[in-house]
Design an enzyme around this catalytic site. Structure first.
Site, PDB file in Angstrom:
ATOM      1  N   ARG A 197       0.838  -1.214   0.000  1.00 21.58           N
ATOM      2  CA  ARG A 197       0.000   0.000   0.000  1.00 21.58           C
ATOM      3  C   ARG A 197       0.865   1.254   0.000  1.00 21.58           C
ATOM      4  NH1 ARG A 197      -3.194  -3.004   4.035  1.00 21.58           N
ATOM      5  NH2 ARG A 197      -4.986  -3.930   2.968  1.00 21.58           N
ATOM      6  N   ARG A 254       2.025   0.488 -11.887  1.00 19.86           N
ATOM      7  CA  ARG A 254       0.957   0.575 -10.873  1.00 19.86           C
ATOM      8  C   ARG A 254      -0.061  -0.545 -11.051  1.00 19.86           C
ATOM      9  NH1 ARG A 254      -3.073  -0.025  -8.504  1.00 19.86           N
ATOM     10  NH2 ARG A 254      -4.236   1.456  -7.206  1.00 19.86           N
ATOM     11  N   LYS A 304      -2.467 -11.591  -0.854  1.00 16.90           N
ATOM     12  CA  LYS A 304      -3.794 -11.992  -0.379  1.00 16.90           C
ATOM     13  C   LYS A 304      -3.940 -13.510  -0.404  1.00 16.90           C
ATOM     14  CE  LYS A 304      -6.150  -7.658  -1.427  1.00 16.90           C
ATOM     15  NZ  LYS A 304      -7.158  -6.942  -2.243  1.00 16.90           N
ATOM     16  N   ASN A 361     -11.759  -4.073  -1.634  1.00 15.76           N
ATOM     17  CA  ASN A 361     -11.919  -3.382  -0.354  1.00 15.76           C
ATOM     18  C   ASN A 361     -12.425  -1.982  -0.665  1.00 15.76           C
ATOM     19  OD1 ASN A 361     -11.571  -1.929   2.065  1.00 15.76           O
ATOM     20  ND2 ASN A 361      -9.937  -3.304   2.741  1.00 15.76           N
ATOM     21  N   GLU A 411     -10.498   1.683  -1.453  1.00 15.17           N
ATOM     22  CA  GLU A 411     -10.644   2.346  -2.751  1.00 15.17           C
ATOM     23  C   GLU A 411     -11.156   3.771  -2.577  1.00 15.17           C
ATOM     24  OE1 GLU A 411     -13.008  -0.031  -5.372  1.00 15.17           O
ATOM     25  OE2 GLU A 411     -11.710  -1.792  -5.177  1.00 15.17           O
ATOM     26  N   THR A 454      -6.444  -3.082 -12.546  1.00 14.16           N
ATOM     27  CA  THR A 454      -5.616  -3.721 -11.517  1.00 14.16           C
ATOM     28  C   THR A 454      -6.314  -4.959 -10.974  1.00 14.16           C
ATOM     29  OG1 THR A 454      -4.659  -1.585 -10.870  1.00 14.16           O
ATOM     30  CG2 THR A 454      -4.448  -3.397  -9.304  1.00 14.16           C
ATOM     31  N   GLU A 489      -5.273  -8.957 -10.879  1.00  8.48           N
ATOM     32  CA  GLU A 489      -5.321  -9.798  -9.678  1.00  8.48           C
ATOM     33  C   GLU A 489      -6.117 -11.078  -9.922  1.00  8.48           C
ATOM     34  OE1 GLU A 489      -6.235  -7.832  -5.932  1.00  8.48           O
ATOM     35  OE2 GLU A 489      -5.704  -5.899  -6.818  1.00  8.48           O
TER      36      GLU A 489
END
EC number: 5.4.99.5
Length: 256
Positions: free
Chosen positions: A16, A157, A168, A194, A198, A242, A246
């Protein structure tokens, strides 16, 4: 974050923090690009007047691919957090390999969304951040240079989602194993999302754009990038892609 130490890379707080630092880089790259017109000819393959000998593609593609060739020679793409736009053109470095430890799954380099990132950048982001519509042939080189900087920052990014996904997965292996085995895309998406985080990202971006987007010493100065556009780019492009990264990474996580 030290890529020679996997425990620092797969720490969600470290991830983060790194993503927050990337925000600044992306904003400043956008500001630099905002000084120029849209210059659509830069993105058109084999545009009259921009024909390149022995190359079929756009002026941007030519500049970006040649830069990546040079960067590959100095080990840029050995780093686990770098994803090339032209992986088939990457060359072996003459420098000794760093031999990073395996952090991500072996297939991680195959999770490459750069074609999509480049397409959405040209079609949706350029119109939002450019000074005006139209070409400016005197600045084609400058425009391509700034575009490459923006694209590389966005790519890093967005593909950092692979590290988020791995962290995770490691945090709840039984849950993700079950979701992956059942190919439960909706369930995976739900668990990687989450909404509170966000929302904080969008709030932080609004504040940063308000500060960085205008010269505080010039009261009549134009705003170089608006909070509304920056939030729109993150909310509609950066965050969703993104999460696509994932999900694709996680769906393959149980491969041998």
């Amino acid at each position: 974050m030290d890529f020679t130490k996997p425990e620092t890379v797969l720490n969600l707080q470290n991830i983060r923090d790194e993503l927050v630092r990337m925000e600044d880089s992306i904003i400043f790259k956008f500001i630099e690009r905002s000084h120029f017109a849209t210059c659509p000819s830069v993105y058109e393959a084999n545009h009259p007047g921009l024909e390149i000998p022995n190359f079929k593609g756009s002026f941007l593609d030519w500049a970006l691919s040649n830069l990546e060739i040079a960067h590959s020679r100095i080990r840029r793409f050995e780093s686990p957090d770098e994803t090339p736009f032209f992986p088939d053109k990457i060359q072996k470095s003459f420098l000794p390999s760093i031999n990073y430890p395996q952090i991500l799954a072996p297939y991680a380099p195959e999770v490459n969304y750069n074609d999509k990132i480049k397409k959405v950048y040209i079609e949706k982001i350029i119109p939002l951040i450019s000074k005006r519509d139209g070409d400016d042939k005197n600045n084609f080189g400058s425009v391509a240079t700034r575009d490459i900087e923006c694209l590389q920052s966005l790519s890093r990014r967005i593909h950092f989602g692979k590290f988020v996904a791995e962290a995770k997965f490691q945090s709840d292996i039984p849950l993700y194993t079950k979701l992956i085995k059942s190919k439960d895309v909706e369930g995976i998406m739900k668990n990687i999302t989450n909404s509170a985080v966000e929302e904080k990202i969008l709030e932080r971006l609004t504040k940063k754009a308000e500060v960085y987007g205008v010269d505080p010493t010039n009261e009549s100065g134009e705003r170089r990038i608006t909070p509304e556009y920056l939030v729109k780019i993150y909310k509609e492009i950066v965050i969703p892609i993104t999460k696509e990264v994932e999900v694709e990474y996680l769906l393959r996580r149980l491969e041998e």
